[in-house]
Structure formats: structure tokens, C-alpha cells
Design an enzyme around this catalytic site. Structure first.
Site, PDB file in Angstrom:
ATOM      1  N   ILE A 281      -7.354   7.876  -0.376  1.00 23.73           N
ATOM      2  CA  ILE A 281      -7.165   6.105  -0.637  1.00 23.73           C
ATOM      3  C   ILE A 281      -7.858   5.557   0.467  1.00 23.73           C
ATOM      4  CG2 ILE A 281      -5.034   6.278   0.885  1.00 23.73           C
ATOM      5  CD1 ILE A 281      -4.039   3.658  -0.958  1.00 23.73           C
ATOM      6  N   SER A 282      -8.783   4.661   0.427  1.00 24.89           N
ATOM      7  CA  SER A 282      -9.897   3.951   1.254  1.00 24.89           C
ATOM      8  C   SER A 282      -8.981   3.422   2.389  1.00 24.89           C
ATOM      9  CB  SER A 282     -10.685   3.110   0.601  1.00 24.89           C
ATOM     10  OG  SER A 282     -11.664   3.732  -0.313  1.00 24.89           O
ATOM     11  N   LYS A 283      -9.496   3.174   3.432  1.00 30.15           N
ATOM     12  CA  LYS A 283      -8.718   2.444   4.506  1.00 30.15           C
ATOM     13  C   LYS A 283      -8.933   1.000   4.243  1.00 30.15           C
ATOM     14  CE  LYS A 283     -11.948   2.492   8.222  1.00 30.15           C
ATOM     15  NZ  LYS A 283     -12.584   3.154   9.476  1.00 30.15           N
TER      16      LYS A 283
ATOM     17  N   ARG B 186       0.866  -1.215  -0.153  1.00 35.50           N
ATOM     18  CA  ARG B 186      -0.158  -0.085   0.198  1.00 35.50           C
ATOM     19  C   ARG B 186       0.879   1.267   0.009  1.00 35.50           C
ATOM     20  NH1 ARG B 186      -3.315   2.976   4.311  1.00 35.50           N
ATOM     21  NH2 ARG B 186      -5.114   3.499   3.330  1.00 35.50           N
TER      22      ARG B 186
END
Length: 250
Positions: free
Chosen positions: A91-93, A65
């Protein structure tokens, strides 16, 4: 529509919160061994939080990530938090990414996914995770700058089966339809008709939608059954960036 999940995950935070979190990033980036350990710990936390799909957990373990973030944020890459990627986007968790993909694989047609459509490529992270669970991933992004950034990020990893499209996500991508799964990283007040049309029978759509009755954004799961009928279910509260029409340079 009925509530299917009693458990509620902590929603994605507003962009302002993500920027404040970014301001607390370490001045010295973490080393590669540290980042690997952080990623392994992230997967341990995801499993403890309830993710039971080993294929999804393996995909989360496989994708670095931190490569999709500014280097100043590397030390925070494996925390369960959304982070800014520029142009008003985040950015999504990790817990949200894992949750949505796990739901996608629980579709009526079974866990194997031959073709998935992602709405909102962003920096490319979720597309990279999807590439580990689907034979082909088509990901569409309306902002050209983010589309090009995702191309660079994914080019480094050289993952097979990913097609990136610069276009209006509300229109989906008809040339590659139908899709076993459709997953959206932005939410609106409704589900675009094009998404439902491009969803295959036996397929599943997972997307954030504003629920007027609850007064909040929720995760919506839509199944298209073998007879073509549609079944919708509401899951936990979430918070995503707005779903917008059109394309832009960013």
C-alpha cells in the site's frame, strides 16, 4: 522532458523494508479513538510537508487507512510508510497518495474530475481516496485475489462511484474512456499507449516511470492539451512495484 520539481520526497521503500517495518507492529491493536487521532495527525503532517489542496487533505482525513491493512498493522496505518498487503504488493505511503492526487487535480482542464482511471487497485485504499475527489473512479487490478480483497474493503465503506475491474492495467479500460485523470500505482519503462489514447483532452496522467538518464524511477506527469498534443514533465524520485502485463489469480 525537463525537471519540474526541485523538492524530492522520500521514495517508497522496497518490499523487504516494508516487511521489516511490519514485523515491528504492536501486538495490541490501537483503539478507535487512537486511530482517529493518528489519522488527524497524518493530515497535519501532510499539510506541513507541502500538500495545499484542501479537497485532497479532506479525502485523506475521511478514509480510514487501517481498514485496508491487516489488523496487526493498524497501529502503523497512519505513519508515512508503505506496508505489505500480500502477493508481493504494498500500500502506498500517505504522502505519495496525497501528492499524486494533488498533481492530478492540477490538470489543465481544472481540478474537478468527472472520471478517473486507477491502474493497480491493490487493497483499494487509493480508490477510496479518489472517490472523494472524483465523480467516478474506475480501478483496474491484474491479480484476482487483490481485486476481490479490494471489493470487500470498499464494500464496507459503500463509497459511491467506484467501479472495480479485474484486468490488465497496461491496456487501461476503454469502455469507460475517456478519463479526465489516470493515476498508476505501478511503474514500467514506458507509458502504455492505451493510457495516452484513453486520456481526455484537458486530462492529466500521473505515473511512475523508469528514467534511464537519471537511473531511477521518477514521477511522470503527462498533460493532453485541448489540441491533443502531449506535454510531459518529470517530478520527484519514487519507488513503486513493477508494472506487469496480463492477469492472474494471485
Amino acid at each position: 522532458m525537463t525537471t519540474a520539481d526541485a523538492q524530492t520526497l522520500r521514495p517508497q521503500r522496497p518490499l523487504s523494508d516494508a516487511h521489516r517495518e511490519a514485523s515491528r507492529a504492536r501486538s495490541v491493536p490501537a483503539g478507535q479513538s487512537d486511530l482517529l487521532a493518528f489519522r488527524q495527525n497524518m493530515v497535519v503532517r501532510l499539510r506541513a510537508a507541502g500538500c495545499q489542496d484542501e479537497r485532497v487533505l479532506a479525502a485523506m482525513q475521511a478514509v480510514p487507512r487501517h481498514l485496508f491493512l491487516d489488523s496487526a498493522l493498524s497501529a502503523q496505518a497512519y505513519e508515512d510508510t508503505s506496508l505489505p498487503i500480500g502477493l508481493g504488493q504494498t500500500i502506498s505511503k500517505p504522502s505519495i497518495v496525497a501528492r499524486m492526487i494533488e498533481l492530478l487535480r492540477q490538470r489543465p482542464g481544472g481540478p474537478a474530475l468527472s472520471r478517473v482511471l486507477e491502474i493497480g487497485t491493490g487493497c483499494g485504499y487509493q480508490a477510496a481516496v479518489l472517490a472523494h475527489v472524483a465523480q467516478r473512479t474506475v480501478s483496474i487490478e491484474r491479480l484476482l485475489a487483490l481485486h476481490e480483497r479490494a471489493q470487500r474493503h470498499l464494500g464496507v465503506l459503500q463509497l459511491p462511484g467506484i467501479t472495480l475491474v479485474h484486468g490488465d492495467g497496461r491496456l487501461g479500460h476503454a469502455p469507460a474512456a475517456p478519463y479526465d485523470g489516470i493515476i498508476a500505482a505501478a511503474g514500467g519503462r514506458d507509458l502504455p499507449a492505451a493510457w495516452l489514447e484513453q486520456l481526455a483532452r484537458g486530462g492529466r496522467l500521473v505515473a511512475p516511470v523508469q528514467d534511464p538518464a537519471l537511473g531511477t524511477q521518477v514521477l511522470m506527469v503527462v498533460d493532453k492539451l485541448s489540441d491533443g498534443s502531449i506535454v510531459q514533465r518529470i517530478h520527484e524520485a519514487v519507488r513503486f512495484v513493477p508494472l506487469e502485463s496480463g492477469i492472474g489469480d494471485g
